[in-house]
Scaffold this motif. Structure first.
Motif, PDB file in Angstrom:
ATOM      1  N   ALA A 241       4.306  -0.502  -9.685  1.00 15.94           N
ATOM      2  CA  ALA A 241       4.660  -1.879  -9.316  1.00 15.94           C
ATOM      3  C   ALA A 241       4.100  -2.269  -7.959  1.00 15.94           C
ATOM      4  CB  ALA A 241       6.175  -2.046  -9.341  1.00 15.94           C
ATOM      5  N   VAL A 242       4.129  -1.349  -7.008  1.00 18.53           N
ATOM      6  CA  VAL A 242       3.608  -1.649  -5.661  1.00 18.53           C
ATOM      7  C   VAL A 242       2.092  -1.755  -5.685  1.00 18.53           C
ATOM      8  CG1 VAL A 242       3.444  -0.823  -3.290  1.00 18.53           C
ATOM      9  CG2 VAL A 242       5.587  -0.546  -4.556  1.00 18.53           C
ATOM     10  N   ASP A 243       1.421  -0.873  -6.430  1.00 22.89           N
ATOM     11  CA  ASP A 243      -0.045  -0.900  -6.510  1.00 22.89           C
ATOM     12  C   ASP A 243      -0.544  -2.170  -7.175  1.00 22.89           C
ATOM     13  OD1 ASP A 243      -0.594   1.997  -5.635  1.00 22.89           O
ATOM     14  OD2 ASP A 243       0.799   2.278  -7.287  1.00 22.89           O
ATOM     15  N   ALA A 244       0.264  -2.764  -8.043  1.00 23.60           N
ATOM     16  CA  ALA A 244      -0.177  -3.952  -8.782  1.00 23.60           C
ATOM     17  C   ALA A 244      -0.256  -5.190  -7.895  1.00 23.60           C
ATOM     18  CB  ALA A 244       0.777  -4.205  -9.954  1.00 23.60           C
ATOM     19  N   LEU A 245       0.488  -5.218  -6.786  1.00 25.36           N
ATOM     20  CA  LEU A 245       0.510  -6.418  -5.948  1.00 25.36           C
ATOM     21  C   LEU A 245      -0.842  -6.698  -5.292  1.00 25.36           C
ATOM     22  CD1 LEU A 245       2.148  -8.748  -4.870  1.00 25.36           C
ATOM     23  CD2 LEU A 245       2.940  -7.288  -3.005  1.00 25.36           C
TER      24      LEU A 245
END
Length: 695
Positions: free
Chosen positions: A339-343
Motif C-alpha cells: 500500500a505504501v509503495d503504491a502511493l
C-alpha cells in the motif's frame, strides 16, 4: 407573500430540501451526462471524421504497435516479470484509455520508469517470501497453469485462487505482487480524482521530474549491464543498489559471455546509428524506422539457427505462451504489503500522463480534463490488474512518435492494441530464442534522452542555479538511494529551496532613473539619482514569520540605522546630561558645551526624514508581518522619521487594515499608503523637516 420571520425560515427550509432532492435524484438526462463525462469516447467517436482522420490514425497505430511489441518484451526485464505480462499490459491500457482518456495524442502503456518501480517492489517481496531472485521462474503454460514441480526454485506461497488453496511458485507470486501493487495504485488515482487532489502534481517541478527520470535511468542502465555482458550476479535490492551492482559487475567481469558481449556491441551500434540518422532526417521520413523490431527479428533468427543458447550458453527469453490467462482478482493480503509503495507509483504515473496530455493539448489547440485523466489512468491500472497486467503511464517517446506519424485521435491506440493482440494470439512463441542481451540493448538505447540531460547541466546552471541543485540532488538520491526515496528527497528539497528563498530574499535600496518617475536597485544600475532625505527600501518576498528578522536586519543594514539602538543611545545621553546638569557642570560627558549636545545626540547616519517601503514584491502579510511593519512605524516615528508604504496589492492593504496599521478610523491612511513609489517620494519631499530632526 412572506410577511414574518417564520415564513422566511419555512421558505429557506423548503428551498434547501428541493435543491437536495434535485441533486440526489437520478434522471435519464443525469445518467446520460454522467456516462458522457465518464466515457469521453461517447462524445467524440460519433463525430469522427473518417475520411480525414482514418489514414493518420491507422499509420500511427501500426507504427506504435510495431515499436510497442519489442519494448514491452524488453521492459519485462525491468519489472522482473515474464514478457507475456508486459504484452497484456500494453493491450489493455490502450483499450481503456481509448474509452476514458481526453487526450487525442498521448500513448499510454508500458513505461520504463514505472516498470522499474514495479520491479523493485516485486524483487523486495520475492526476497521476503524466500525466493531466490537468480533462479528462473516456473514457466506459464498456454492454459495458465504453472510448472513448478521440476524447477530448482522450490519455495512456494500458499495462494487462494477461486476459493481453492494452491501452491504458487515464484512467477505466480511475482505477478500477484505486481497486480496487487497496480490495483492499489489505481485506487489511489481514482480517489485523488474523486477528491480533486490533482494539485499534488504541482509540487513535482520540472527540475524534480527531470532529476528523477535521469536518476532512475541510471538505475535502469545499471540493472541491464549483467544481461548486456552475460554474467550471473545477484540482483541487488534496497538502498545503494547502483553501487552494489557495479561492484558485483567488476568482480565478475571475467565471467562475461563473449557471445552476449559481441551481440550487445552490434545491437547497440545498429540501434544508436539508426536513432541518430532518424533524428537527423526525421523531417524527410514519413514515419520512424522500426529499428527495434528489425533488430529483434534478425537477432531471434540468428540465435535460433546459430543455437546460441545451446552452444554458447547465451541467456534467452524462453517460452512466451499465446492467448490470455484466465482473469483473477488481485490478492488482497498482498495489497496491504504494498500500500505504501503504491502511493509514489500512483503520483508519478498520473503526473507523467497529465503533463504529456497538457503538452499535446497545447500544441494542437484543444483542451483536456485533468480530473478525467486521473480517472482514466486510474482505471488503466485497476481493470488490467484483474488480467495479469501491471502499472502503466503515458510514455514521452511513443507519444512524440504518435504525433509525428499523423495521429488524430485515440483510434490509433485501438490499432496499436490490435497489433499487440496479433502477437499475443499467434506470434509470441516465435520470440523463444531472443537473447536477453538484445532486450537490454533496446532498453539502454531508449534511455538516451534522459541520459542526455547531463549535457544540459551547464546551460541549466546558467539559467537557474537553484533548479540545477534541485536536479542534482533528486538525480543523486534517485540513483544512489532508491527511486521512491529520490522522488521524496527531490520534493522536500525543492520546497526547502522555496522556503529558503523567501526567508532570505533580495533586498535593495532604490535610486531614481534620471528624468523619469521610475526607481531601481542602485547596485544593479548605474547613474541613478539618490533622493535627498529619503530612503527607498525594497523587499522581494512575502513578509511572514519566517523572514521578519531578515527583513529588519536588511532594513537596518542598508539604511545604516537601527532605530532601537539609536533610541537607546539617545536615552543614555539624556541620562548623562541630566546627571551633569544636576552637578552644575555646563559641559557634557564628552566635554562639549550644552549648545553642542544636540549635534552629538543625533548621529550623522540619520540623514533621512522619510523611509519609503516598496511593497510591490510583497505578495502577502501574516500577523507577524503586519506587526513587523507596525513595529518599524513606531520605532522610526520615535526618531521623527516617516514610514511610507508604496505599491501595496489589495491583499496586503486588507491585512494592514485588519491589523490596525492605519489606526481605528483609517484617517491617516492617505498619508501612509501610496499607489506608486514616486507619489510617496513627492509626499516625503513636500513634508516640512521637523526642527529637532535637522543635523
Amino acid at each position: 407573500m412572506l410577511c414574518c420571520p417564520q415564513d422566511y425560515l419555512l421558505y429557506g427550509r423548503c428551498w434547501r430540501q428541493t435543491k437536495l432532492r434535485k441533486s440526489c435524484s437520478c434522471t435519464p438526462q443525469k445518467l446520460k451526462n454522467f456516462l458522457m463525462d465518464f466515457l469521453p469516447v461517447l462524445q467524440w467517436l460519433p463525430k469522427y471524421k473518417c475520411k480525414e482522420y482514418i489514414w493518420g490514425d491507422v499509420m500511427s497505430g501500426l507504427v506504435i504497435g510495431i515499436i510497442l511489441v519489442p519494448q514491452a518484451i524488453a521492459y519485462s526485464l525491468l519489472a522482473g516479470l515474464k514478457p507475456i505480462y508486459s504484452l497484456y499490459t500494453s493491450f489493455f491500457a490502450n483499450i481503456i484509455y481509448f474509452l476514458m482518456g481526453t487526450s487525442r495524442h498521448v500513448s499510454v502503456g508500458i513505461f520504463s520508469l514505472i516498470s522499474l518501480m514495479v520491479g523493485q517492489v516485486v524483487d523486495r517481496e520475492l526476497l521476503l517470501a524466500g525466493f531466490d531472485l537468480n533462479d528462473d521462474a516456473s514457466p506459464v503454460l498456454g492454459d495458465g497453469s504453472l510448472q513448478n514441480d521440476t524447477q530448482p526454485n522450490t519455495t512456494a506461497f500458499n495462494f487462494t485462487i477461486a476459493g481453492m488453496n494452491a501452491e504458487c511458485g515464484k512467477e505466480c507470486y511475482a505477478i500477484g505482487i505486481a497486480t496487487a501493487l497496480t490495483f492499489v495504485a489505481g485506487v489511489y488515482q481514482v480517489l485523488m480524482g474523486i477528491f480533486r487532489l490533482g494539485f499534488i502534481s504541482m509540487y513535482l517541478s520540472e527540475a524534480v521530474l527531470d532529476g528523477f527520470a535521469t536518476g532512475a535511468s541510471l538505475t535502469i542502465l545499471t540493472a541491464q549491464v549483467k544481461y548486456l555482458i552475460g554474467i550471473k550476479i545477484p540482483r541487488s535490492q534496497g538502498h545503494g543498489m547502483l553501487v552494489i551492482t557495479w561492484i558485483n559487475v567488476f568482480r565478475n567481469i571475467s565471467q562475461a559471455n563473449i557471445c552476449d558481449v559481441i551481440t550487445s556491441a552490434i545491437c547497440i551500434l545498429v540501434l544508436v546509428t539508426a536513432k541518430e540518422l532518424g533524428d537527423r532526417y526525421k523531417h524527410k521520413l514519413k514515419f520512424p524506422l522500426p529499428t527495434e523490431l528489425v533488430v529483434i527479428v534478425l537477432a531471434t533468427l540468428v540465435s535460433h539457427y546459430g543455437k546460441l543458447n545451446e552452444v554458447y550458453a547465451s541467456s534467452v527469453s524462453g517460452a512466451i505462451p499465446t492467448g490470455f490467462i484466465p482473469p483473477k482478482v488481485p490478492p488482497f493480503n498482498l495489497m496491504l504489503r504494498v500500500a505504501v509503495d503504491a502511493l509514489p507509483l500512483a503520483i508519478v504515473s498520473f503526473v507523467f500522463t497529465v503533463s504529456l496530455s497538457e503538452m499535446c493539448a497545447k500544441k494542437y489547440a484543444y483542451s483536456i480534463k485533468a480530473n478525467q485523466e486521473m480517472f482514466a489512468v486510474g482505471f488503466c491500472n485497476i481493470i488490467p490488474s484483474f488480467f495479469h497486467s501491471f502499472a502503466t503511464s503515458a510514455a514521452l517517446a511513443k507519444t512524440l512518435v504518435k504525433t509525428s506519424t499523423g495521429c488524430q485521435t485515440q483510434v490509433s491506440g485501438v490499432i496499436s492494441a490490435m497489433v499487440v493482440l496479433l502477437v499475443l494470439l499467434f506470434l509470441a512463441p516465435l520470440f523463444y530464442s531472443l537473447q536477453k542481451c538484445v532486450l537490454a540493448c533496446i532498453i539502454i538505447v531508449s534511455l538516451r534522452g534522459a541520459l542526455r540531460k547531463f549535457r544540459d547541466v551547464p546551460s541549466r546552471y546558467h539559467v537557474n542555479k537553484v533548479d540545477t541543485f534541485v536536479w542534482i540532488v533528486t538525480m543523486s538520491a534517485s540513483a544512489l538511494i532508491s527511486t521512491e526515496i529520490g522522488l521524496l528527497v527531490g520534493i522536500v528539497f525543492s520546497l526547502l529551496c522555496i522556503i529558503v528563498r523567501t526567508q532570505r530574499p533580495r533586498t535593495a535600496l532604490l535610486g531614481q532613473i534620471q528624468d523619469t518617475n521610475f526607481y531601481e536597485d542602485d547596485l544593479e544600475y548605474e547613474n541613478l539619482s539618490s533622493i535627498p532625505k529619503v530612503k527607498i527600501f525594497r523587499f522581494e518576498a512575502p513578509l511572514y514569520y519566517a523572514n521578519k528578522d531578515y527583513f529588519l536586519k536588511s532594513l537596518y543594514r542598508l539604511t545604516n540605522l537601527d532605530p532601537n539602538l539609536e533610541v537607546a543611545r539617545r536615552k543614555k545621553y539624556e541620562k548623562k546630561e541630566k546627571r551633569h546638569l544636576k552637578k552644575g557642570d555646563h559641559t557634557t560627558a564628552n566635554g562639549l558645551g550644552i549648545g553642542e549636545t544636540t549635534l552629538q545626540l543625533v548621529p550623522k547616519q540619520t540623514d533621512f526624514q522619510a523611509l519609503v517601503v516598496d511593497c510591490s514584491s510583497i505578495l502577502f502579510l501574516d500577523t507577524t508581518g503586519v506587526n513587523t511593519l507596525k513595529e518599524i512605524l513606531k520605532d522610526y516615528r520615535d526618531l521623527n522619521i516617516s514610514v511610507l508604504l508604496a505599491c501595496c496589492n489589495p491583499s496586503v492593504i486588507d491585512s494592514l487594515k485588519r491589523g490596525g496599521y492605519f489606526g481605528k478610523d483609517f484617517g491617516s491612511m492617505r498619508e501612509m499608503l501610496f499607489y506608486s513609489i514616486h507619489n510617496a517620494v513627492q509626499f516625503a519631499k513636500d513634508q516640512k523637516l521637523p526642527a529637532d530632526c535637522s543635523v
